[in-house]
Each structure stands twice: as C-alpha cells, then as structure tokens.
Design a protein around this motif. Structure first.
Motif, short mmCIF file in Angstrom:
data_model
loop_
_atom_site.label_atom_id
_atom_site.label_comp_id
_atom_site.label_asym_id
_atom_site.label_seq_id
_atom_site.Cartn_x
_atom_site.Cartn_y
_atom_site.Cartn_z
N VAL A 57 0.85 -1.20 0.00
CA VAL A 57 0.00 0.00 0.00
C VAL A 57 0.88 1.25 0.00
O VAL A 57 0.62 2.22 -0.73
CB VAL A 57 -0.96 -0.01 1.21
CG1 VAL A 57 -1.67 1.34 1.35
CG2 VAL A 57 -1.99 -1.13 1.07
N GLU A 58 1.96 1.22 0.81
CA GLU A 58 2.85 2.39 0.87
C GLU A 58 3.55 2.63 -0.47
O GLU A 58 3.56 3.76 -0.99
CB GLU A 58 3.89 2.22 1.98
CG GLU A 58 4.78 3.46 2.09
CD GLU A 58 5.93 3.32 3.08
OE1 GLU A 58 5.82 2.53 4.02
OE2 GLU A 58 6.94 4.02 2.90
N VAL A 59 4.11 1.55 -1.04
CA VAL A 59 4.81 1.69 -2.33
C VAL A 59 3.83 2.19 -3.41
O VAL A 59 4.15 3.11 -4.18
CB VAL A 59 5.45 0.33 -2.75
CG1 VAL A 59 5.97 0.40 -4.17
CG2 VAL A 59 6.57 -0.02 -1.80
N ALA A 60 2.64 1.60 -3.44
CA ALA A 60 1.65 2.00 -4.44
C ALA A 60 1.24 3.46 -4.25
O ALA A 60 1.09 4.20 -5.22
CB ALA A 60 0.41 1.10 -4.35
N SER A 61 1.09 3.89 -3.00
CA SER A 61 0.65 5.27 -2.73
C SER A 61 1.70 6.29 -3.16
O SER A 61 1.37 7.32 -3.76
CB SER A 61 0.35 5.45 -1.24
OG SER A 61 -0.66 4.57 -0.85
N VAL A 62 2.97 5.99 -2.84
CA VAL A 62 4.04 6.91 -3.23
C VAL A 62 4.13 6.97 -4.77
O VAL A 62 4.23 8.05 -5.36
CB VAL A 62 5.39 6.49 -2.60
CG1 VAL A 62 6.53 7.32 -3.15
CG2 VAL A 62 5.32 6.62 -1.08
N CYS A 63 4.06 5.80 -5.41
CA CYS A 63 4.11 5.77 -6.89
C CYS A 63 2.88 6.47 -7.48
O CYS A 63 2.96 7.10 -8.53
CB CYS A 63 4.19 4.33 -7.38
SG CYS A 63 5.80 3.60 -7.09
#
Lengths: 262, 289
Positions: A168-174
C-alpha cells in the motif's frame, strides 16, 4: 462504481499474472520445505558463518531449522519484492496511463470531477493489492496445511499484514509520482521498489546505515524482527504511514490542477 | 443565455501562446463554425472551455455556468468529440459506449443503438481493430448518445468517408432542429459554409472576426476571373491578392474601387469576365494571406 469496475477490468490480466506467479512461487517454496528441513542443520550453520551477507537478509537471526525461519526469508524475497514490484507498477501507471494512452481527454470530458477520478483510481489500486494478498494468503494457508506444518499463527499473520502495508505504501508513493508524469513510468516504479529493497539490505549491513530503515517500507517487514517480537515496529510503520499520506495527497493536489495537453 | 460566452479568455502554456483575450459568443440553438489553421488556438479554446486546461486569465460560461466552478454540471450537458479519437485499446466498442453512458449515469442504449445503425458501426469489434474512421464513429456516438444540449466537435469529419460525413452532418442538423447548439471547429471551410449559420475565425490565438457565414461571404472582396489573349500581368490594379494564372486566364481577389477595375478591364482584349463573391475558403485565405 462504474469507474472502479472499469479500472479493475483494465488491470485484470496484470493482476492475474502477478498473483499467479507470486502464489505459485510461495507455494513451491512451502511444499519443498519438508525435503529441505532434513538438510537445514548444515545450511543454518553455513548461514551463521556468512557474516554480513546473512545479516543483510536477516538470516543471522532466523532459525532455518524451523518453518517460520524458512518462511520468513522466502516470504521476504517472494512476497516482499514481488508484491512491491506489482504495487509500484499499479501505482505509477494509475494516473499517467490515461495521458500515455491518450484516453485522458475521453475520461475527463465526462461529468466526473478530477477528485472523484483520483479517488476511484486509488480505490481500484487498493482493491487489486488486496485481491492479490488475499489469494496469496489463501494459497499460503493451503500449502502449509498440505505439508502438515502448524506454525505460530500470529507472526505468520503479522508477516502477511506487513507485506500488505508495504505494498500500500509503495503503491501510494508511486501513485503520487504518477500524477506528475505525462507518460507511464514503469521504469520509475520498478526502480523505486528495487531501491527501497536494497536500502533495507544496506541498513541491515551496518549500524551507521540503520537510519535507512525509516526511508524504506522493507524496514517494518523485517521477518527476523516480526517473528522474534511478534509485533510490527511502530516507529518505522509510522514513518511509512506519513509517506503513504504524502503520496496520496500529492496525487490529489497535482492531478486536480493539472493541464491535460493531449 | 448564450451557449458559449468567453470574456478575455487567455491561455498560455508557460511562455507559449495558446489563446489571447478571446471574446467569443455562441447563441443557444446556433450551428456555429470555428475556423482557423493548425496551431491557431481552436483546440486550446475547446480544451479550456471543457476544463482540460485551466485558463491563465479571463473567464467563460457554458450554458450560463462558469467553466471553473461548475465543470461537472457543464459536462453533463455537453457532448465532446476530440480531433483525435483515442479509447481503451483492449475494450470492445459496445463496452466503451456503455462505459461512457455509465460515467454519465444514464441509460443511453436506445439512442446508442440508433446511432450505431445509422453510422454502420460494428459494436463487437475491439478498439485496436478499428480504422481511424471507425474510431471517429465511436467518438460521435459517445458525444451524442446522451442527447447533449451543446455539442462541441473538434475537426469531426477527418477520417470519415464522404457518405458518412453527410450522414454525420444530417444527424447534427436534426439535433440542431431539436434545439441543441452545435459548435464545430474545422479548417474545411466548405462544410462550415454549407452547414453553419455563424462562424468565427481565430488566428495566432486571437479572434479575428465572428459573424454569420452569409455576412462573412459578403465582403468588399470579389473574385475576378479574366480570360483572353490580351491579359498580361501585372495589371495596373492595387489591392489584388491571391493572383493565379492558367494559360490565358487570370484570377485574383480584388478589394479596391469597382470603377478602377472596370477602367483597367475596358483596356483589355477579353473573351470572358466573371466577378463573383468569393467562397469562405477564399475569405479565409484573404484573412490569412
């Protein structure tokens, strides 16, 4: 609902392929564990003598002779890295793909606000991540049952939860970065996921680089810590939450004001 | 209430000019042509009106609503057809049409079916299998299926064969008779002259003129065609433009004194003379010449 359904349908092949590959690899590792268990005494002592290399992957603190130790390392490599790549691809393409494929003009001339479009695209990214993780968790559970292991449920559950939060964190930053791009940036997404993974390896190698764990979500998915402490590291998790909010916020702010040129 | 009204609408892309100080009014129920060469600012005007780009300065209203503050409400009454029709390549035509209707929260199946039949569009094909002309047809259906009060069409006929162009304009004329406002951006002046009641010319981001197509065709400028062995260039006439020669024929646009023209012609050995109103194409050339 129309928009979310559309987004999930558009990404269904990617979701299917990544889910199958990650689930298959995890199942394969679990199913060969009984075979490997008999040789684990030698392997564990070998890892213990490998110094920095073992520390980089957290193998110095995990007991390979136990299922959770074995699962922690394998899970870290397969679900951690594979899931991060999948989440990065989803996030980085969510908003930028409309401009890359020149469909933004079609989409944005319907009576739907930009805020609604960004929100529904974000929800569809989260749904796809959740679907992948649910399927992978189900396959993991079935594989563990198949080999007759009865591991501690709490660390197993926490490991899977940590990887879900990481994605979720990686997807949100991307997702936030995606709003600034005019073309799809899969290279940027995959590169960022790989960088975050290696930052954690570097952080494991030396105390001086420990601060890097605050920057990478792999910091709170460290299998050795989760299995030993039976909880997630709140200080790393909190920083990750801040990055998640910043990523989503940047996505909304930028896309709602962006000029769509073609 | 006007269908479109802009007040000093300006758009810059960084330091690049988009449109400058544009004051354009399109009455409700009109069939309006928006003329200009490539890069004149036609698409920028449309994209700004539809909220795809934010204006740098000025304001605009569509159907009495402000484009910055009431964008979604405006878009629910507008059907837009872009100059380049791009859709989701892996979707089938029927799914794109249904998706478009779904985003409008409307059941448009009956009207979409009628339009597909008239435009002879196969809805089972995938978008990636379609030619430019067929993609244009999908775009037409998405723009018209919800019976919009205002149709904004950017270079709508490029890629359509002549029969389909006729069918397309016949659909637009029907919609116009039912009360819809039609706003067509084009550089095909013959179709603007044939179908539009009013037109505006834009050049280098600025509005040059906005009037009825009839008035635009009635300027002081005339197209003069001369034939005869005695026609030798240059003629001693000021205000000649767009001079074309073909064998013993000479043709030019003339905007000077009729008396002076007749005096010069009287001295020539001519076999044929015609002085006509120039068509919109020629007027356009006149403005851009």
């Amino acid at each position: 609902m129309v928009m979310i359904k559309h987004e999930v349908r558009q990404g269904r092949m990617t979701l299917l392929i990544w889910t199958m590959v990650i689930a298959f690899m995890l199942a394969l590792c679990i199913l060969i564990y009984p075979e490997m268990e008999t040789q684990m005494g030698d392997v564990s002592s070998m890892f213990a003598e490998m110094g920095g290399f073992s520390a980089a992957f957290g193998m110095d603190r995990l007991n390979f002779g136990e299922f959770m130790g074995f699962f922690g390392v394998e899970c870290g490599n397969i679900l951690g890295l594979g899931g991060a790549f999948f989440a990065a691809l989803l996030g980085i393409s969510a908003l930028a793909k409309e401009e890359k494929e020149q469909t933004a003009e079609f989409l944005l001339t319907h009576p739907v606000s930009r805020r609604e479009i960004v929100g529904k695209k974000l929800v569809s990214v989260l749904i796809q991540i959740l679907l992948l993780n649910l399927f992978v968790a189900a396959v993991t559970a079935a594989s563990i049952c198949a080999i007759g292991e009865e591991p501690d449920i709490r660390p197993l559950y926490l490991l899977l939860l940590a990887y879900l939060i990481l994605q979720v964190e990686v997807a949100s930053v991307c997702f936030g970065i995606s709003a600034f791009l005019n073309h799809g940036g899969p290279g940027i997404g995959l590169g960022m996921a790989a960088l975050l993974y290696f930052l954690n390896i570097i952080a494991n190698l030396t105390e001086q680089a420990k601060f890097l764990k605050y920057l990478t979500p792999f910091g709170y998915t460290e299998s050795a810590d989760i299995i030993a402490d039976e909880c997630l590291d709140v200080k790393y998790l909190s920083v990750g939450l801040v990055f998640t909010v910043i990523g989503i916020g940047a996505g909304f702010c930028r896309y709602c004001r962006k000029d769509i040129l073609s | 209430m006007d269908a479109i009204k802009t007040a000093s609408l300006t758009k810059y892309y960084g330091k690049s000019r988009g449109i400058i100080d544009l004051n354009l009014t399109v009455a409700q129920g009109d069939f309006f042509g928006f003329i200009g060469p490539n890069g004149a600012g036609k698409s920028t005007t449309i994209r700004t009106l539809l909220g795809l780009t934010a204006p740098s300065d000025g304001s605009a209203q569509i159907l009495g609503m402000d484009i910055s503050r009431q964008k979604e409400e405006i878009l629910s009454h507008v059907g837009y057809m872009p100059s380049e029709a791009s859709f989701y390549r892996n979707m089938r035509v029927r799914d794109v049409i249904t998706f478009s209707a779904g985003l409008r929260h409307k059941d448009c199946r009956a009207e979409a079916g009628r339009l597909c039949e008239r435009l002879e569009l196969d809805v089972n094909k995938k978008i990636r299998e379609l030619s430019l002309g067929n993609r244009k047809k999908v775009s037409i259906i998405c723009a018209l299926q919800h019976m919009p009060r205002l149709c904004i069409l950017d270079e709508p006929t490029s890629g359509l064969d002549p029969l389909m162009q006729r069918e397309f304009y016949s659909i637009l004329e029907e919609r116009n008779k039912e009360g819809a406002t039609i706003f067509v951006s084009s550089h095909i002046l013959s179709e603007v002259q044939r179908y539009c009641r009013h037109a505006a010319v834009i050049r280098e981001g600025r509005l040059l003129v906005s009037d009825s197509t009839q008035s635009l065709g009635h300027t002081d400028t005339k197209r003069v065609r001369l034939r005869g062995a005695g026609v030798k260039l240059p003629l001693e006439l000021p205000a000649m433009k767009d001079v074309q020669t073909d064998g013993d024929s000479v043709s030019f646009l003339y905007s000077g004194s009729p008396k002076e023209l007749l005096n010069v012609l009287a001295g020539l050995n001519l076999t044929d003379v015609s002085i006509t109103e120039p068509d919109l194409e020629e007027i356009f050339m006149h403005y851009y010449g």
